[in-house]
Scaffold this motif. Sequence first.
Motif, PDB file in Angstrom:
ATOM      1  N   LEU A   1      37.530  45.134   0.825  1.00 40.78           N
ATOM      2  CA  LEU A   1      38.273  43.880   0.680  1.00 40.78           C
ATOM      3  C   LEU A   1      39.190  43.895  -0.541  1.00 40.78           C
ATOM      4  O   LEU A   1      40.322  43.398  -0.483  1.00 40.78           O
ATOM      5  CB  LEU A   1      37.304  42.700   0.610  1.00 40.78           C
ATOM      6  N   VAL A   2      38.733  44.481  -1.642  1.00 38.79           N
ATOM      7  CA  VAL A   2      39.562  44.548  -2.844  1.00 38.79           C
ATOM      8  C   VAL A   2      40.766  45.467  -2.620  1.00 38.79           C
ATOM      9  O   VAL A   2      41.899  45.122  -2.966  1.00 38.79           O
ATOM     10  CB  VAL A   2      38.737  44.988  -4.074  1.00 38.79           C
ATOM     11  N   VAL A   3      40.537  46.623  -2.023  1.00 33.65           N
ATOM     12  CA  VAL A   3      41.648  47.540  -1.739  1.00 33.65           C
ATOM     13  C   VAL A   3      42.652  46.876  -0.800  1.00 33.65           C
ATOM     14  O   VAL A   3      43.867  46.945  -1.023  1.00 33.65           O
ATOM     15  CB  VAL A   3      41.129  48.879  -1.154  1.00 33.65           C
ATOM     16  N   SER A   4      42.165  46.213   0.232  1.00 33.33           N
ATOM     17  CA  SER A   4      43.060  45.520   1.164  1.00 33.33           C
ATOM     18  C   SER A   4      43.858  44.436   0.446  1.00 33.33           C
ATOM     19  O   SER A   4      45.056  44.278   0.677  1.00 33.33           O
ATOM     20  CB  SER A   4      42.263  44.891   2.303  1.00 33.33           C
ATOM     21  N   THR A   5      43.218  43.710  -0.428  1.00 32.92           N
ATOM     22  CA  THR A   5      43.889  42.645  -1.181  1.00 32.92           C
ATOM     23  C   THR A   5      44.960  43.224  -2.101  1.00 32.92           C
ATOM     24  O   THR A   5      46.084  42.715  -2.163  1.00 32.92           O
ATOM     25  CB  THR A   5      42.855  41.846  -2.003  1.00 32.92           C
ATOM     26  N   LEU A   6      44.628  44.290  -2.804  1.00 27.79           N
ATOM     27  CA  LEU A   6      45.595  44.901  -3.718  1.00 27.79           C
ATOM     28  C   LEU A   6      46.720  45.628  -2.980  1.00 27.79           C
ATOM     29  O   LEU A   6      47.731  45.972  -3.582  1.00 27.79           O
ATOM     30  CB  LEU A   6      44.892  45.852  -4.688  1.00 27.79           C
ATOM     31  N   GLY A   7      46.553  45.826  -1.685  1.00 27.17           N
ATOM     32  CA  GLY A   7      47.634  46.409  -0.887  1.00 27.17           C
ATOM     33  C   GLY A   7      48.849  45.503  -0.860  1.00 27.17           C
ATOM     34  O   GLY A   7      49.962  45.948  -0.571  1.00 27.17           O
ATOM     35  N   LYS A   8      48.665  44.242  -1.207  1.00 27.77           N
ATOM     36  CA  LYS A   8      49.778  43.283  -1.253  1.00 27.77           C
ATOM     37  C   LYS A   8      50.562  43.378  -2.548  1.00 27.77           C
ATOM     38  O   LYS A   8      51.626  42.788  -2.666  1.00 27.77           O
ATOM     39  CB  LYS A   8      49.238  41.861  -1.070  1.00 27.77           C
ATOM     40  N   GLY A   9      50.018  44.086  -3.535  1.00 30.96           N
ATOM     41  CA  GLY A   9      50.720  44.258  -4.803  1.00 30.96           C
ATOM     42  C   GLY A   9      49.831  43.985  -6.001  1.00 30.96           C
ATOM     43  O   GLY A   9      48.657  43.636  -5.869  1.00 30.96           O
ATOM     44  N   ARG A  10      50.407  44.143  -7.184  1.00 30.49           N
ATOM     45  CA  ARG A  10      49.706  43.953  -8.451  1.00 30.49           C
ATOM     46  C   ARG A  10      49.143  42.532  -8.548  1.00 30.49           C
ATOM     47  O   ARG A  10      49.802  41.574  -8.188  1.00 30.49           O
ATOM     48  CB  ARG A  10      50.683  44.187  -9.597  1.00 30.49           C
ATOM     49  N   MET A  11      47.900  42.448  -9.051  1.00 28.74           N
ATOM     50  CA  MET A  11      47.252  41.145  -9.174  1.00 28.74           C
ATOM     51  C   MET A  11      46.393  41.089 -10.431  1.00 28.74           C
ATOM     52  O   MET A  11      45.902  42.110 -10.906  1.00 28.74           O
ATOM     53  CB  MET A  11      46.354  40.861  -7.957  1.00 28.74           C
ATOM     54  N   ARG A  12      46.192  39.881 -10.899  1.00 25.68           N
ATOM     55  CA  ARG A  12      45.279  39.637 -12.009  1.00 25.68           C
ATOM     56  C   ARG A  12      43.871  39.430 -11.442  1.00 25.68           C
ATOM     57  O   ARG A  12      43.693  39.145 -10.261  1.00 25.68           O
ATOM     58  CB  ARG A  12      45.725  38.408 -12.788  1.00 25.68           C
ATOM     59  N   PHE A  13      42.885  39.553 -12.327  1.00 23.33           N
ATOM     60  CA  PHE A  13      41.482  39.421 -11.936  1.00 23.33           C
ATOM     61  C   PHE A  13      41.246  38.116 -11.181  1.00 23.33           C
ATOM     62  O   PHE A  13      40.649  38.101 -10.104  1.00 23.33           O
ATOM     63  CB  PHE A  13      40.591  39.485 -13.187  1.00 23.33           C
TER      64      PHE A  13
ATOM     65  N   LEU B   1      47.022  49.231  -7.007  1.00 21.78           N
ATOM     66  CA  LEU B   1      46.628  50.479  -6.368  1.00 21.78           C
ATOM     67  C   LEU B   1      47.449  51.643  -6.901  1.00 21.78           C
ATOM     68  O   LEU B   1      48.641  51.503  -7.198  1.00 21.78           O
ATOM     69  CB  LEU B   1      46.813  50.385  -4.853  1.00 21.78           C
ATOM     70  N   THR B   2      46.814  52.789  -7.004  1.00 20.96           N
ATOM     71  CA  THR B   2      47.505  54.037  -7.319  1.00 20.96           C
ATOM     72  C   THR B   2      47.996  54.643  -6.001  1.00 20.96           C
ATOM     73  O   THR B   2      47.741  54.091  -4.920  1.00 20.96           O
ATOM     74  CB  THR B   2      46.530  55.030  -7.981  1.00 20.96           C
ATOM     75  N   ALA B   3      48.644  55.787  -6.086  1.00 21.18           N
ATOM     76  CA  ALA B   3      49.065  56.486  -4.870  1.00 21.18           C
ATOM     77  C   ALA B   3      47.841  56.794  -3.996  1.00 21.18           C
ATOM     78  O   ALA B   3      47.876  56.627  -2.774  1.00 21.18           O
ATOM     79  CB  ALA B   3      49.811  57.768  -5.222  1.00 21.18           C
ATOM     80  N   LEU B   4      46.734  57.202  -4.635  1.00 20.83           N
ATOM     81  CA  LEU B   4      45.500  57.478  -3.899  1.00 20.83           C
ATOM     82  C   LEU B   4      44.973  56.204  -3.240  1.00 20.83           C
ATOM     83  O   LEU B   4      44.513  56.224  -2.094  1.00 20.83           O
ATOM     84  CB  LEU B   4      44.446  58.057  -4.845  1.00 20.83           C
ATOM     85  N   GLY B   5      45.064  55.086  -3.931  1.00 18.05           N
ATOM     86  CA  GLY B   5      44.634  53.809  -3.378  1.00 18.05           C
ATOM     87  C   GLY B   5      45.458  53.407  -2.164  1.00 18.05           C
ATOM     88  O   GLY B   5      44.924  52.891  -1.177  1.00 18.05           O
ATOM     89  N   PHE B   6      46.776  53.641  -2.236  1.00 16.02           N
ATOM     90  CA  PHE B   6      47.626  53.325  -1.086  1.00 16.02           C
ATOM     91  C   PHE B   6      47.317  54.244   0.092  1.00 16.02           C
ATOM     92  O   PHE B   6      47.386  53.823   1.245  1.00 16.02           O
ATOM     93  CB  PHE B   6      49.109  53.383  -1.453  1.00 16.02           C
ATOM     94  N   GLU B   7      46.960  55.506  -0.193  1.00 16.87           N
ATOM     95  CA  GLU B   7      46.549  56.403   0.888  1.00 16.87           C
ATOM     96  C   GLU B   7      45.265  55.891   1.537  1.00 16.87           C
ATOM     97  O   GLU B   7      45.110  55.962   2.758  1.00 16.87           O
ATOM     98  CB  GLU B   7      46.325  57.817   0.361  1.00 16.87           C
ATOM     99  N   LEU B   8      44.351  55.375   0.739  1.00 22.48           N
ATOM    100  CA  LEU B   8      43.103  54.823   1.257  1.00 22.48           C
ATOM    101  C   LEU B   8      43.354  53.561   2.081  1.00 22.48           C
ATOM    102  O   LEU B   8      42.653  53.304   3.052  1.00 22.48           O
ATOM    103  CB  LEU B   8      42.151  54.490   0.102  1.00 22.48           C
TER     104      LEU B   8
END
Length: 122
Positions: free
Chosen positions: A29-41, A85-92
Amino acid sequence: MKPRDLHTPGQCQVANDVISLVGDKWSVLVVSTLGKGRMRFSEIKRAVEGISQKMLTTTLRGLERDGYLTRTVFPTVPPRVDYELTALGFELLEPVSALGQWAITNHARVIEARRAYDGKTD
């Protein structure tokens, strides 16, 4: 690599090492959420329904440790912390999104299979 090579003990350990973190509910869920872009806690916490502050902190640390996201602290008062997300995070994000879509598409079939199974075990 041949598909059968994935079933050797060494390959299973490697896969489990990676999947153990990224396969849990909150990480997905966190990775999916951050797929939308940079976010604060606080933005992530609002977006990921039901996650506690402690669990979000633990999840973010694990994802950062494994290289899926970066944490940037800005020297303001109070400190501002952004996650992305990093490049690896976007790949995930690609297989995570595909799995999520598969789950949505097949939810009714899974529910039906559960009902059929539960009916047999009564």
